[in-house]
Design a protein around this motif. Structure first.
Motif, PDB file in Angstrom:
ATOM      1  N   GLU A 103      51.352  31.201  -1.226  1.00 50.37           N
ATOM      2  CA  GLU A 103      51.061  30.536   0.246  1.00 50.37           C
ATOM      3  C   GLU A 103      51.721  28.606  -0.239  1.00 50.37           C
ATOM      4  OE1 GLU A 103      48.774  30.565   3.432  1.00 50.37           O
ATOM      5  OE2 GLU A 103      48.132  33.366   2.323  1.00 50.37           O
ATOM      6  N   TYR A 104      52.414  28.186   0.898  1.00 51.88           N
ATOM      7  CA  TYR A 104      52.879  26.767   0.679  1.00 51.88           C
ATOM      8  C   TYR A 104      51.406  25.948   1.025  1.00 51.88           C
ATOM      9  CZ  TYR A 104      57.345  27.847  -1.145  1.00 51.88           C
ATOM     10  OH  TYR A 104      58.311  28.282  -1.382  1.00 51.88           O
ATOM     11  N   VAL A 105      51.485  23.981   0.275  1.00 51.34           N
ATOM     12  CA  VAL A 105      50.199  23.332   0.914  1.00 51.34           C
ATOM     13  C   VAL A 105      50.855  22.768   0.896  1.00 51.34           C
ATOM     14  CG1 VAL A 105      48.765  22.015  -0.011  1.00 51.34           C
ATOM     15  CG2 VAL A 105      48.559  24.868  -0.751  1.00 51.34           C
ATOM     16  N   ALA A 106      50.531  21.894   2.299  1.00 50.37           N
ATOM     17  CA  ALA A 106      51.249  20.379   2.963  1.00 50.37           C
ATOM     18  C   ALA A 106      50.098  19.312   2.939  1.00 50.37           C
ATOM     19  CB  ALA A 106      51.505  20.660   4.361  1.00 50.37           C
ATOM     20  N   ASP A 107      50.008  18.570   2.768  1.00 46.64           N
ATOM     21  CA  ASP A 107      49.483  17.131   3.452  1.00 46.64           C
ATOM     22  C   ASP A 107      48.542  17.150   2.132  1.00 46.64           C
ATOM     23  OD1 ASP A 107      50.013  16.946   6.068  1.00 46.64           O
ATOM     24  OD2 ASP A 107      48.104  18.421   6.246  1.00 46.64           O
ATOM     25  N   VAL A 108      49.420  16.897   0.819  1.00 45.84           N
ATOM     26  CA  VAL A 108      49.225  16.651  -0.571  1.00 45.84           C
ATOM     27  C   VAL A 108      49.050  14.611  -0.994  1.00 45.84           C
ATOM     28  CG1 VAL A 108      49.308  17.627  -2.844  1.00 45.84           C
ATOM     29  CG2 VAL A 108      49.434  18.877  -1.317  1.00 45.84           C
ATOM     30  N   ARG A 109      48.057  14.797  -1.016  1.00 46.28           N
ATOM     31  CA  ARG A 109      47.973  13.257  -1.013  1.00 46.28           C
ATOM     32  C   ARG A 109      48.573  13.612  -3.125  1.00 46.28           C
ATOM     33  NH1 ARG A 109      45.738   8.301  -0.140  1.00 46.28           N
ATOM     34  NH2 ARG A 109      46.639   6.316  -1.364  1.00 46.28           N
ATOM     35  N   VAL A 110      49.387  12.521  -3.397  1.00 43.43           N
ATOM     36  CA  VAL A 110      50.062  12.631  -4.802  1.00 43.43           C
ATOM     37  C   VAL A 110      50.093  10.586  -5.219  1.00 43.43           C
ATOM     38  CG1 VAL A 110      52.458  12.520  -4.703  1.00 43.43           C
ATOM     39  CG2 VAL A 110      51.686  14.163  -3.887  1.00 43.43           C
ATOM     40  N   GLN A 111      49.516  10.831  -6.617  1.00 51.56           N
ATOM     41  CA  GLN A 111      50.112   9.266  -6.431  1.00 51.56           C
ATOM     42  C   GLN A 111      50.283   9.310  -8.318  1.00 51.56           C
ATOM     43  OE1 GLN A 111      45.227   9.168  -6.505  1.00 51.56           O
ATOM     44  NE2 GLN A 111      46.242   7.215  -4.869  1.00 51.56           N
ATOM     45  N   ILE A 112      51.244   8.443  -8.478  1.00 58.76           N
ATOM     46  CA  ILE A 112      51.807   9.106  -9.849  1.00 58.76           C
ATOM     47  C   ILE A 112      51.763   7.415 -10.423  1.00 58.76           C
ATOM     48  CG2 ILE A 112      54.456   8.740 -10.783  1.00 58.76           C
ATOM     49  CD1 ILE A 112      55.672  10.760  -8.433  1.00 58.76           C
ATOM     50  N   THR A 113      51.572   7.363 -11.980  1.00 62.10           N
ATOM     51  CA  THR A 113      50.810   6.429 -12.430  1.00 62.10           C
ATOM     52  C   THR A 113      52.100   5.820 -13.600  1.00 62.10           C
ATOM     53  OG1 THR A 113      49.792   6.696 -14.176  1.00 62.10           O
ATOM     54  CG2 THR A 113      49.270   5.469 -11.702  1.00 62.10           C
ATOM     55  N   ASP A 114      52.607   4.909 -14.171  1.00 63.21           N
ATOM     56  CA  ASP A 114      53.550   4.651 -15.526  1.00 63.21           C
ATOM     57  C   ASP A 114      52.396   4.577 -16.738  1.00 63.21           C
ATOM     58  OD1 ASP A 114      52.530   2.329 -16.215  1.00 63.21           O
ATOM     59  OD2 ASP A 114      54.471   1.180 -15.202  1.00 63.21           O
ATOM     60  N   SER A 115      53.402   4.830 -17.602  1.00 62.62           N
ATOM     61  CA  SER A 115      52.787   4.993 -19.084  1.00 62.62           C
ATOM     62  C   SER A 115      51.213   3.668 -19.475  1.00 62.62           C
ATOM     63  CB  SER A 115      53.613   5.255 -19.715  1.00 62.62           C
ATOM     64  OG  SER A 115      54.261   3.906 -20.067  1.00 62.62           O
ATOM     65  N   HIS A 116      50.814   2.158 -18.500  1.00 65.65           N
ATOM     66  CA  HIS A 116      50.421   1.786 -18.631  1.00 65.65           C
ATOM     67  C   HIS A 116      49.297   1.874 -17.790  1.00 65.65           C
ATOM     68  CE1 HIS A 116      53.395  -0.193 -21.479  1.00 65.65           C
ATOM     69  NE2 HIS A 116      54.541   0.387 -20.701  1.00 65.65           N
ATOM     70  N   GLY A 117      49.210   2.899 -16.706  1.00 68.35           N
ATOM     71  CA  GLY A 117      48.701   3.161 -15.118  1.00 68.35           C
ATOM     72  C   GLY A 117      48.920   1.834 -14.014  1.00 68.35           C
ATOM     73  N   ALA A 118      49.788   1.678 -14.180  1.00 64.94           N
ATOM     74  CA  ALA A 118      50.551   1.203 -12.969  1.00 64.94           C
ATOM     75  C   ALA A 118      50.794   1.885 -12.080  1.00 64.94           C
ATOM     76  CB  ALA A 118      51.800   0.277 -13.204  1.00 64.94           C
TER      77      ALA A 118
END
Length: 168
Positions: A103-118
């Motif tokens: 089953e699909y999931v919605a309302d997922v918190r997404v945080q993407i950081t670069d290789s330096h942690g920014a």
């Protein structure tokens, strides 16, 4: 809530489709019809970031911007799912969120950081699919749903074909 004998609940995807159809027909609690606004849009505005009333057409949710990163999320309805899956090849990073049952999931918190942690992106996905335009490089994708955190390292190449799936 009263339960009827031999009745089965309607799946959430079906409710979403029913609701979307009602909105498309202009049903608003008994109103006969909605009039188009100045730009000719019915049922929403061109500044909406939902699929109803967006400017993309074809079921594609509205593209959003955070800094120099563009992204789009959704896929709750069949039209959005098809549009997002069809557009995957145009986006450098594709994310998918499901339960173990499929089953699909919605309302997922997404945080993407670069290789330096920014921080590159910090948002909430509106559906099981998220497409992200980021520059080629290495990223960590941190997601959270129902109190469970997950992380995946991804490398976006110059051809932009990175994918990550998260299963709860």
């Amino acid at each position: 809530m009263k339960k009827f004998h031999n009745s089965r609940p309607i799946p959430s995807a079906a409710w979403a489709a029913i609701f979307a159809a009602a909105l498309a027909l202009g049903y608003t609690g008994g109103a006969a019809a909605q009039q188009a606004n100045a730009s000719g849009v019915v049922g929403g505005s061109t500044t909406d970031d939902t699929s109803a009333g967006n400017t993309n057409g074809g079921g594609m949710p509205q593209v959003q911007q955070q800094g120099d990163v563009s992204f789009v999320s959704g896929g709750v309805g069949l039209d959005e799912s098809k549009a997002l899956l069809g557009a995957q090849h145009d986006w450098p990073l594709s994310l998918r969120f499901t339960q173990r049952s499929g089953e699909y999931v919605a309302d997922v918190r997404v945080q993407i950081t670069d290789s330096h942690g920014a921080s590159v992106l910090d948002t909430t996905s509106r559906g099981p699919y998220m497409l992200v335009k980021v520059r080629p490089g290495r990223y960590n994708v941190h997601v959270s749903h129902a109190g469970v955190d997950k992380t995946s390292a991804v490398t976006v190449g110059s051809n932009g074909s990175a994918r990550a799936s998260f299963i709860w």
